[in-house]
Motif scaffolding. Structure first.
Motif, short mmCIF file in Angstrom:
data_model
loop_
_atom_site.label_atom_id
_atom_site.label_comp_id
_atom_site.label_asym_id
_atom_site.label_seq_id
_atom_site.Cartn_x
_atom_site.Cartn_y
_atom_site.Cartn_z
N ALA A 87 0.83 -1.21 0.00
CA ALA A 87 0.00 0.00 0.00
C ALA A 87 0.86 1.25 0.00
N THR A 100 0.05 3.49 -3.16
CA THR A 100 -0.92 4.57 -2.93
C THR A 100 -0.32 5.97 -3.08
N SER A 156 0.34 6.56 -6.75
CA SER A 156 -0.90 6.74 -7.52
C SER A 156 -1.48 8.14 -7.28
N THR A 157 -1.37 8.63 -6.05
CA THR A 157 -1.82 9.99 -5.74
C THR A 157 -1.05 11.00 -6.60
N SER A 186 2.02 10.94 5.13
CA SER A 186 1.20 9.81 5.61
C SER A 186 1.84 9.17 6.84
N VAL A 228 -1.27 3.67 6.52
CA VAL A 228 -1.84 3.31 5.21
C VAL A 228 -3.17 4.03 4.99
N LEU A 229 -4.01 4.12 6.02
CA LEU A 229 -5.30 4.79 5.87
C LEU A 229 -5.13 6.28 5.58
N ALA A 254 -2.60 7.56 3.95
CA ALA A 254 -2.20 7.60 2.53
C ALA A 254 -3.41 7.43 1.62
N THR A 255 -4.35 6.59 2.03
CA THR A 255 -5.55 6.37 1.22
C THR A 255 -6.42 7.64 1.19
N ILE A 256 -6.52 8.32 2.33
CA ILE A 256 -7.29 9.58 2.36
C ILE A 256 -6.69 10.61 1.41
N PHE A 293 -5.03 9.95 -1.27
CA PHE A 293 -5.37 9.50 -2.63
C PHE A 293 -6.80 9.89 -2.99
N ILE A 294 -7.74 9.70 -2.06
CA ILE A 294 -9.15 10.04 -2.33
C ILE A 294 -9.30 11.53 -2.61
#
Length: 286
Positions: free
Chosen positions: A201, A205, A208-209, A231, A251-252, A254-256, A258-259
């Motif tokens: 991740a 992630t 990708s961001t 992150s 990881v979460l 990093a996901t935020i 990305f969103i």
């Protein structure tokens, strides 16, 4: 106690912050080349393939870095050998090798009845970073960043156009295995922070961001490394403040990020795209 006070008073928190930020940076940098080459599965494969090497290292009483690097590189070479010498496609050979290596690692852990350290390798525990882990991570970070700086042009050309790279006389296979070695080093450096399960991740992630925010590789690398570092720092703060699992929290975060990029990116964000479409329709109807 708040995070800043803890950071001033406790050495373990200082080591955790330094280590996690460096992991975020090097994962972000290598992740850019991984997703540009369409090798996200390879990142997953290498991260899982180091498990038997880690288990063997604990059994022999040596640093897990040695076993992890050896099994990671052997797995990358095995994937390449199978796909180049059979009808098996690259994604299938990746699936075969990484599941086999991961299963072998689980059996070894079961047989060796290993300590909780191996549990931390699976899921990460950045708050338990030792001085040796921090220095190892910093050393790997210097090697990885220095290598990318020195061979930036070769990695750039071979990532975007392998045919042109070959025409220029660049050794594509050697560059591929060089990148796999860097990927293995980054994976090993990330084990203590986010663990084997979540390291992919951090590779994918932030990169990708950055991919949604720019079309230039050097900008993408910079944005990806920044997202990875942010992150890690924010995730560590939340983990310490609210007693959450450190790797999962990082990881979460990093996901935020990305969103947010997925929604708000000036060129690729879906909100801005819808606004532009509405403006075009309104202009056409005038």
């Amino acid at each position: 106690m708040n995070f800043i006070d803890g950071l001033v008073q406790y050495g373990f928190l200082q080591k955790a912050l330094i280590t996690s930020v460096m992991v975020g940076i090097i994962c972000g940098v290598i992740g850019c080349f991984i997703i540009l080459r369409g090798m996200s599965l390879m990142g997953d494969a290498i991260s899982h393939a180091v498990l038997p090497g880690v288990a063997i290292s604990y059994f022999l009483g040596i640093n897990f870095f040695i076993g992890a690097v050896i099994t990671g590189v052997l797995t990358a070479m095995g994937i390449g050998y199978i796909s180049q010498n059979s009808r098996i496609k690259n994604d299938a050979s990746i699936g075969i090798m990484f599941t086999t290596a991961f299963a072998l690692g689980i059996i070894m852990i079961t047989l060796l009845r290993s300590s909780s350290d191996l549990y931390h390798i699976l899921f990460g525990n950045v708050l338990a970073v030792r001085p040796s882990d921090m220095w190892m991570t910093l050393g790997i970070g210097i090697i990885v960043l220095g290598s990318v700086y020195l061979f930036y042009k070769e990695l750039l050309v071979s990532s975007f156009d392998p045919t042109m790279s070959q025409a220029y006389g660049l050794p594509n296979k050697l560059i591929h295995y060089f990148l796999m070695t860097l990927l293995t080093l980054v994976t090993v450096a990330s084990l203590q922070t986010v663990g084997i399960i979540l390291v992919v991740a951090m590779l994918i992630t932030p990169a990708s961001t950055a991919y949604l925010l720019t079309d230039r590789l050097w900008k993408m690398i910079f944005i990806s490394a920044t997202c990875g570092a942010l992150s890690s720092a924010i995730g560590l703060y939340l983990s310490f403040s609210y007693n959450l699992a450190s790797g999962a929290t990082i990881v979460l975060v990093a996901t935020i990020l990305f969103i947010l990029a997925f929604l708000l990116s000036p060129k690729q964000g879906i909100i801005w795209r819808k606004i532009r479409v509405k403006r075009k329709i309104a202009t056409a109807n005038q």
